[in-house]
Write a protein that holds these residues in place. Sequence first.
Motif, PDB file in Angstrom:
ATOM      1  N   GLU A  50      -9.170  11.621 -21.792  1.00  0.00           N
ATOM      2  CA  GLU A  50      -8.584  12.899 -21.425  1.00  0.00           C
ATOM      3  C   GLU A  50      -7.535  13.258 -22.467  1.00  0.00           C
ATOM      4  OE1 GLU A  50      -6.626  14.549 -17.473  1.00  0.00           O
ATOM      5  OE2 GLU A  50      -8.350  13.242 -17.126  1.00  0.00           O
ATOM      6  N   PHE A  51      -7.534  14.504 -22.894  1.00  0.00           N
ATOM      7  CA  PHE A  51      -6.574  14.973 -23.880  1.00  0.00           C
ATOM      8  C   PHE A  51      -5.660  16.004 -23.231  1.00  0.00           C
ATOM      9  CE2 PHE A  51     -10.481  13.979 -26.285  1.00  0.00           C
ATOM     10  CZ  PHE A  51      -9.991  12.939 -27.044  1.00  0.00           C
ATOM     11  N   GLN A  52      -4.458  16.102 -23.752  1.00  0.00           N
ATOM     12  CA  GLN A  52      -3.491  17.089 -23.283  1.00  0.00           C
ATOM     13  C   GLN A  52      -3.449  18.240 -24.277  1.00  0.00           C
ATOM     14  OE1 GLN A  52      -2.201  16.572 -20.305  1.00  0.00           O
ATOM     15  NE2 GLN A  52      -3.231  14.593 -20.263  1.00  0.00           N
ATOM     16  N   VAL A  53      -3.022  19.401 -23.818  1.00  0.00           N
ATOM     17  CA  VAL A  53      -2.852  20.543 -24.716  1.00  0.00           C
ATOM     18  C   VAL A  53      -1.797  20.164 -25.755  1.00  0.00           C
ATOM     19  CG1 VAL A  53      -2.080  22.931 -24.865  1.00  0.00           C
ATOM     20  CG2 VAL A  53      -3.542  22.221 -22.978  1.00  0.00           C
ATOM     21  N   GLY A  54      -2.113  20.385 -27.022  1.00  0.00           N
ATOM     22  CA  GLY A  54      -1.214  20.032 -28.107  1.00  0.00           C
ATOM     23  C   GLY A  54      -1.594  18.737 -28.807  1.00  0.00           C
ATOM     24  N   VAL A  88      -5.721  20.556 -29.731  1.00  0.00           N
ATOM     25  CA  VAL A  88      -6.313  20.957 -28.454  1.00  0.00           C
ATOM     26  C   VAL A  88      -5.523  22.144 -27.936  1.00  0.00           C
ATOM     27  CG1 VAL A  88      -6.770  20.268 -26.078  1.00  0.00           C
ATOM     28  CG2 VAL A  88      -7.108  18.629 -27.928  1.00  0.00           C
ATOM     29  N   VAL A  89      -6.216  23.275 -27.718  1.00  0.00           N
ATOM     30  CA  VAL A  89      -5.563  24.498 -27.265  1.00  0.00           C
ATOM     31  C   VAL A  89      -5.622  24.615 -25.743  1.00  0.00           C
ATOM     32  CG1 VAL A  89      -5.618  27.017 -27.417  1.00  0.00           C
ATOM     33  CG2 VAL A  89      -6.104  25.647 -29.430  1.00  0.00           C
ATOM     34  N   ALA A  90      -6.765  24.221 -25.158  1.00  0.00           N
ATOM     35  CA  ALA A  90      -6.916  24.341 -23.709  1.00  0.00           C
ATOM     36  C   ALA A  90      -7.967  23.361 -23.213  1.00  0.00           C
ATOM     37  CB  ALA A  90      -7.322  25.763 -23.331  1.00  0.00           C
ATOM     38  N   LYS A  91      -7.815  22.975 -21.958  1.00  0.00           N
ATOM     39  CA  LYS A  91      -8.826  22.149 -21.298  1.00  0.00           C
ATOM     40  C   LYS A  91      -9.693  23.077 -20.460  1.00  0.00           C
ATOM     41  CE  LYS A  91      -9.476  18.167 -18.365  1.00  0.00           C
ATOM     42  NZ  LYS A  91      -8.867  17.042 -17.674  1.00  0.00           N
ATOM     43  N   ILE A  92     -11.003  22.933 -20.613  1.00  0.00           N
ATOM     44  CA  ILE A  92     -11.932  23.802 -19.897  1.00  0.00           C
ATOM     45  C   ILE A  92     -12.812  22.906 -19.031  1.00  0.00           C
ATOM     46  CG2 ILE A  92     -13.807  25.460 -20.133  1.00  0.00           C
ATOM     47  CD1 ILE A  92     -12.455  26.259 -22.778  1.00  0.00           C
ATOM     48  N   GLY A  93     -12.620  22.968 -17.740  1.00  0.00           N
ATOM     49  CA  GLY A  93     -13.368  22.093 -16.844  1.00  0.00           C
ATOM     50  C   GLY A  93     -12.865  20.663 -16.955  1.00  0.00           C
ATOM     51  N   ARG A  98     -11.038  23.353 -25.710  1.00  0.00           N
ATOM     52  CA  ARG A  98     -11.011  24.391 -26.743  1.00  0.00           C
ATOM     53  C   ARG A  98     -10.077  23.896 -27.844  1.00  0.00           C
ATOM     54  NH1 ARG A  98     -12.504  29.385 -26.283  1.00  0.00           N
ATOM     55  NH2 ARG A  98     -12.230  29.417 -24.039  1.00  0.00           N
ATOM     56  N   LEU A  99     -10.576  23.954 -29.090  1.00  0.00           N
ATOM     57  CA  LEU A  99      -9.803  23.472 -30.233  1.00  0.00           C
ATOM     58  C   LEU A  99      -9.394  24.624 -31.129  1.00  0.00           C
ATOM     59  CD1 LEU A  99     -11.944  20.369 -31.283  1.00  0.00           C
ATOM     60  CD2 LEU A  99     -10.045  20.470 -29.668  1.00  0.00           C
ATOM     61  N   PHE A 111     -15.684  22.200 -27.164  1.00  0.00           N
ATOM     62  CA  PHE A 111     -16.478  21.003 -27.422  1.00  0.00           C
ATOM     63  C   PHE A 111     -16.398  20.036 -26.249  1.00  0.00           C
ATOM     64  CE2 PHE A 111     -15.148  22.714 -31.441  1.00  0.00           C
ATOM     65  CZ  PHE A 111     -16.339  22.734 -32.144  1.00  0.00           C
ATOM     66  N   HIS A 112     -17.482  19.293 -26.046  1.00  0.00           N
ATOM     67  CA  HIS A 112     -17.539  18.252 -25.025  1.00  0.00           C
ATOM     68  C   HIS A 112     -16.714  17.058 -25.481  1.00  0.00           C
ATOM     69  CE1 HIS A 112     -19.323  15.050 -22.526  1.00  0.00           C
ATOM     70  NE2 HIS A 112     -19.439  16.030 -21.651  1.00  0.00           N
ATOM     71  N   VAL A 113     -16.154  16.334 -24.544  1.00  0.00           N
ATOM     72  CA  VAL A 113     -15.280  15.207 -24.851  1.00  0.00           C
ATOM     73  C   VAL A 113     -16.015  14.111 -25.630  1.00  0.00           C
ATOM     74  CG1 VAL A 113     -15.675  13.951 -22.693  1.00  0.00           C
ATOM     75  CG2 VAL A 113     -13.483  13.741 -23.861  1.00  0.00           C
ATOM     76  N   SER A 114     -17.329  14.042 -25.526  1.00  0.00           N
ATOM     77  CA  SER A 114     -18.081  12.988 -26.211  1.00  0.00           C
ATOM     78  C   SER A 114     -18.068  13.148 -27.729  1.00  0.00           C
ATOM     79  CB  SER A 114     -19.531  12.957 -25.710  1.00  0.00           C
ATOM     80  OG  SER A 114     -20.180  14.155 -26.042  1.00  0.00           O
TER      81      SER A 114
END
Length: 185
Positions: A50-54, A88-93, A98-99, A111-114
């Motif tokens: 899991e990534f955080q915005v920023g 990372v600009v935003a988490k979608i789902g 969104r990068l 992009f998908h996390v994979s």
Amino acid sequence: MVKRKGNGHFPAAFHFARDYRSHIEEAREALEHAARRMKKHAHRHRRDVEFQVGDLVLLKTNAQMLKTKQVKQRHKGLIPCYDGPFEVVAKIGRVAYRLNIPRRLVFHQVFHVSVLKKYILDSEDATKAEMVLAKREIDWEGHHDCYHKIEYLIKWKNRPVESATWERNSDLWQFEDLLRAYEAT
């Protein structure tokens, strides 16, 4: 289905229905077993990321994603596996991000996390440009086309000045601030 025992008027129908039910049950058990095996093998290589915005991430690339002129001139085995880092600009789902992709890359931003990998900053990384030493413009006329290319002489961090290399401006997109500062002088 026939519910009576085999002593009715049509014992063959009873046997057929009984065999049919047993085959259906065998098939259902085999499908459940296969689904459990597939799930076990599919989850073996999955990772909870899991990534955080920023956060800064690397993007796994392939020749189909990078359909730019520079990539078409290179063998697909020479294309780097990862590009970036990108913010990372935003988490979608649950599994998409969104990068902040630069303009040089002409594809979607989500992009998908994979295909993402956390970027770890290495302070001793020799692939960081320290300063721009010079600039040159190359005009070349080929049989069918003519090219105009701009290159910069880059002194790399933690390397002597003698190991400075000429790099194309299109390959130095991550050092745009450094190039702007050199152009301003």
